[in-house]
Motif scaffolding. Structure first.
Motif, mmCIF file in Angstrom:
data_model
loop_
_atom_site.group_PDB
_atom_site.id
_atom_site.type_symbol
_atom_site.label_atom_id
_atom_site.label_comp_id
_atom_site.label_asym_id
_atom_site.label_seq_id
_atom_site.Cartn_x
_atom_site.Cartn_y
_atom_site.Cartn_z
ATOM 1 N N GLU A 52 0.835 -1.208 0.000
ATOM 2 C CA GLU A 52 0.000 0.000 0.000
ATOM 3 C C GLU A 52 0.869 1.257 0.000
ATOM 4 O OE1 GLU A 52 -2.629 1.343 3.477
ATOM 5 O OE2 GLU A 52 -3.995 0.171 2.219
ATOM 6 N N ALA A 53 1.927 1.234 0.812
ATOM 7 C CA ALA A 53 2.844 2.375 0.860
ATOM 8 C C ALA A 53 3.593 2.523 -0.460
ATOM 9 C CB ALA A 53 3.833 2.203 2.009
ATOM 10 N N LEU A 54 3.950 1.407 -1.074
ATOM 11 C CA LEU A 54 4.640 1.448 -2.362
ATOM 12 C C LEU A 54 3.726 2.029 -3.439
ATOM 13 C CD1 LEU A 54 6.822 -1.408 -3.858
ATOM 14 C CD2 LEU A 54 5.320 -0.035 -5.272
ATOM 15 N N GLU A 55 2.467 1.602 -3.446
ATOM 16 C CA GLU A 55 1.519 2.117 -4.437
ATOM 17 C C GLU A 55 1.331 3.626 -4.293
ATOM 18 O OE1 GLU A 55 -1.761 -1.035 -5.607
ATOM 19 O OE2 GLU A 55 -1.548 -0.934 -3.433
ATOM 20 N N ALA A 56 1.270 4.101 -3.054
ATOM 21 C CA ALA A 56 1.151 5.544 -2.828
ATOM 22 C C ALA A 56 2.389 6.268 -3.344
ATOM 23 C CB ALA A 56 0.950 5.831 -1.340
ATOM 24 N N ALA A 57 3.555 5.647 -3.181
ATOM 25 C CA ALA A 57 4.810 6.254 -3.631
ATOM 26 C C ALA A 57 4.859 6.391 -5.146
ATOM 27 C CB ALA A 57 5.993 5.427 -3.140
ATOM 28 N N ILE A 58 4.201 5.484 -5.860
ATOM 29 C CA ILE A 58 4.183 5.560 -7.323
ATOM 30 C C ILE A 58 3.536 6.860 -7.778
ATOM 31 C CG2 ILE A 58 3.164 4.548 -9.408
ATOM 32 C CD1 ILE A 58 3.570 1.789 -8.064
ATOM 33 N N TYR A 59 2.398 7.206 -7.178
ATOM 34 C CA TYR A 59 1.710 8.443 -7.563
ATOM 35 C C TYR A 59 2.458 9.677 -7.069
ATOM 36 C CZ TYR A 59 -1.806 5.414 -9.364
ATOM 37 O OH TYR A 59 -2.431 4.464 -10.122
ATOM 38 N N GLU A 60 3.153 9.530 -5.963
ATOM 39 C CA GLU A 60 4.015 10.618 -5.493
ATOM 40 C C GLU A 60 5.150 10.860 -6.492
ATOM 41 O OE1 GLU A 60 6.714 11.840 -1.563
ATOM 42 O OE2 GLU A 60 5.857 9.828 -1.742
ATOM 43 N N LEU A 61 5.711 9.780 -7.041
ATOM 44 C CA LEU A 61 6.781 9.912 -8.033
ATOM 45 C C LEU A 61 6.277 10.567 -9.317
ATOM 46 C CD1 LEU A 61 8.677 6.513 -7.618
ATOM 47 C CD2 LEU A 61 9.590 8.800 -7.152
ATOM 48 N N PHE A 62 5.051 10.243 -9.726
ATOM 49 C CA PHE A 62 4.470 10.910 -10.894
ATOM 50 C C PHE A 62 4.408 12.420 -10.653
ATOM 51 C CE2 PHE A 62 1.850 6.862 -11.930
ATOM 52 C CZ PHE A 62 2.908 6.341 -12.649
ATOM 53 N N PHE A 63 3.996 12.795 -9.441
ATOM 54 C CA PHE A 63 3.918 14.217 -9.094
ATOM 55 C C PHE A 63 5.310 14.852 -9.099
ATOM 56 C CE2 PHE A 63 4.164 17.724 -6.137
ATOM 57 C CZ PHE A 63 3.055 18.489 -6.457
ATOM 58 N N GLU A 64 6.261 14.195 -8.454
ATOM 59 C CA GLU A 64 7.612 14.754 -8.357
ATOM 60 C C GLU A 64 8.271 14.881 -9.727
ATOM 61 O OE1 GLU A 64 9.543 12.200 -5.574
ATOM 62 O OE2 GLU A 64 8.647 13.189 -3.822
ATOM 63 N N ASN A 65 8.056 13.899 -10.593
ATOM 64 C CA ASN A 65 8.600 13.983 -11.951
ATOM 65 C C ASN A 65 7.980 15.140 -12.725
ATOM 66 O OD1 ASN A 65 10.271 11.773 -11.569
ATOM 67 N ND2 ASN A 65 8.828 10.308 -12.438
ATOM 68 N N THR A 66 6.691 15.373 -12.483
ATOM 69 C CA THR A 66 6.006 16.503 -13.109
ATOM 70 C C THR A 66 6.632 17.820 -12.674
ATOM 71 O OG1 THR A 66 3.906 15.313 -13.279
ATOM 72 C CG2 THR A 66 3.796 17.724 -13.287
ATOM 73 N N MET A 67 6.846 17.977 -11.369
ATOM 74 C CA MET A 67 7.401 19.225 -10.852
ATOM 75 C C MET A 67 8.840 19.442 -11.331
ATOM 76 S SD MET A 67 4.816 20.458 -9.474
ATOM 77 C CE MET A 67 5.674 21.980 -9.052
ATOM 78 N N LYS A 68 9.625 18.378 -11.411
ATOM 79 C CA LYS A 68 10.999 18.501 -11.907
ATOM 80 C C LYS A 68 11.009 18.989 -13.349
ATOM 81 C CE LYS A 68 13.071 14.960 -8.927
ATOM 82 N NZ LYS A 68 13.636 13.577 -8.887
ATOM 83 N N THR A 69 10.085 18.467 -14.149
ATOM 84 C CA THR A 69 9.988 18.889 -15.546
ATOM 85 C C THR A 69 9.614 20.363 -15.642
ATOM 86 O OG1 THR A 69 9.326 16.662 -16.248
ATOM 87 C CG2 THR A 69 8.811 18.479 -17.741
ATOM 88 N N LEU A 70 8.635 20.781 -14.844
ATOM 89 C CA LEU A 70 8.187 22.173 -14.880
ATOM 90 C C LEU A 70 9.275 23.129 -14.398
ATOM 91 C CD1 LEU A 70 4.548 21.776 -13.508
ATOM 92 C CD2 LEU A 70 5.242 22.161 -15.878
ATOM 93 N N GLU A 71 9.994 22.720 -13.367
ATOM 94 C CA GLU A 71 11.022 23.592 -12.798
ATOM 95 C C GLU A 71 12.198 23.806 -13.742
ATOM 96 O OE1 GLU A 71 11.758 21.567 -9.158
ATOM 97 O OE2 GLU A 71 9.895 22.286 -8.226
#
Length: 218
Positions: A52-71
């Motif tokens: 469950e924690a791993l699955e939550a981390a997957i969506y967190e990584l999608f968010f973080e990758n998005t922010m890195k791209t924007l920055e």
């Protein structure tokens, strides 16, 4: 002797996504997941306490990758709040589309279920922090009936908007998900007009779009 797999957070995520897609289900146990991928079970718990924690981390990584791209974008920093928000949406859903098979398997539930999914809990927190930084929830109140609206309620409405967009994207079968792009443009334009109590041209336009697509809001 089988060579042990070197484990870190990122390749645990990649291995998990591959297993879910290949076997059409979450592994039965951490033990079986570790065994099929040639690493010790204890290595898993260095990074995650559960699937469950791993699955939550997957969506967190999608968010973080998005922010890195924007920055990395010089143009993004010069955008106003609405265009930064649009840029976030298009980049985030681009990341989801690159992993659509997994995301669809993971999230293809009724709309009423998405808001209660624990795997989206960390994403929700990150997203609401992003909203605070954009200052989207600060409304110039011109209508007395809106006087009692709290920032937290406004921010939550943006999260609901994200969930509705997720549901639309999951059901979208148009080429290159063009209908989702239109949905994003129209829904964000409408939300900004509502927030600023401007003439509701975009709201009406968005309503017509929803009616045309016959989206179920249940």
């Amino acid at each position: 002797m089988v060579k042990k797999t070197k484990i870190n957070k990122e390749n645990l995520v990649a291995l998990f996504m591959d297993v879910v897609l290949e076997h059409n289900e979450v592994p039965k146990s951490v033990y079986s997941f570790a065994k099929m991928n040639h690493f010790e079970e204890s290595e898993f718990y260095r990074f995650f306490g559960s699937f469950e924690a791993l699955e939550a981390a997957i969506y967190e990584l999608f968010f973080e990758n998005t922010m890195k791209t924007l920055e990395k974008s010089k143009e993004y920093k010069d955008y106003d709040a609405m265009n930064q928000f649009l840029s976030f949406y298009f980049t985030f859903f681009g990341n989801l589309t690159a992993n659509r098979s997994y995301v669809s398997k993971s999230l293809h539930l009724e709309m009423g279920g998405l808001n209660h999914m624990k795997k989206l809990k960390t994403l929700r927190k990150k997203f609401l922090n992003f909203i605070d930084e954009l200052d989207l929830g600060v409304i110039d109140i011109k209508n007395k009936r809106l006087d009692d609206i709290k920032d937290s309620v406004v921010n939550e409405s943006y999260w609901i908007q994200m969930l509705v967009t997720l549901k639309f994207w999951l059901d979208d079968d148009s080429a290159d998900f063009e209908k989702t792009d239109l949905f994003i443009e129209k829904s964000i334009a409408a939300s900004f007009e509502l927030a600023n109590t401007k003439p509701l041209k975009s709201v009406v336009d968005f309503g017509k779009f929803l009616f045309k697509e016959k989206i179920s809001m249940r």
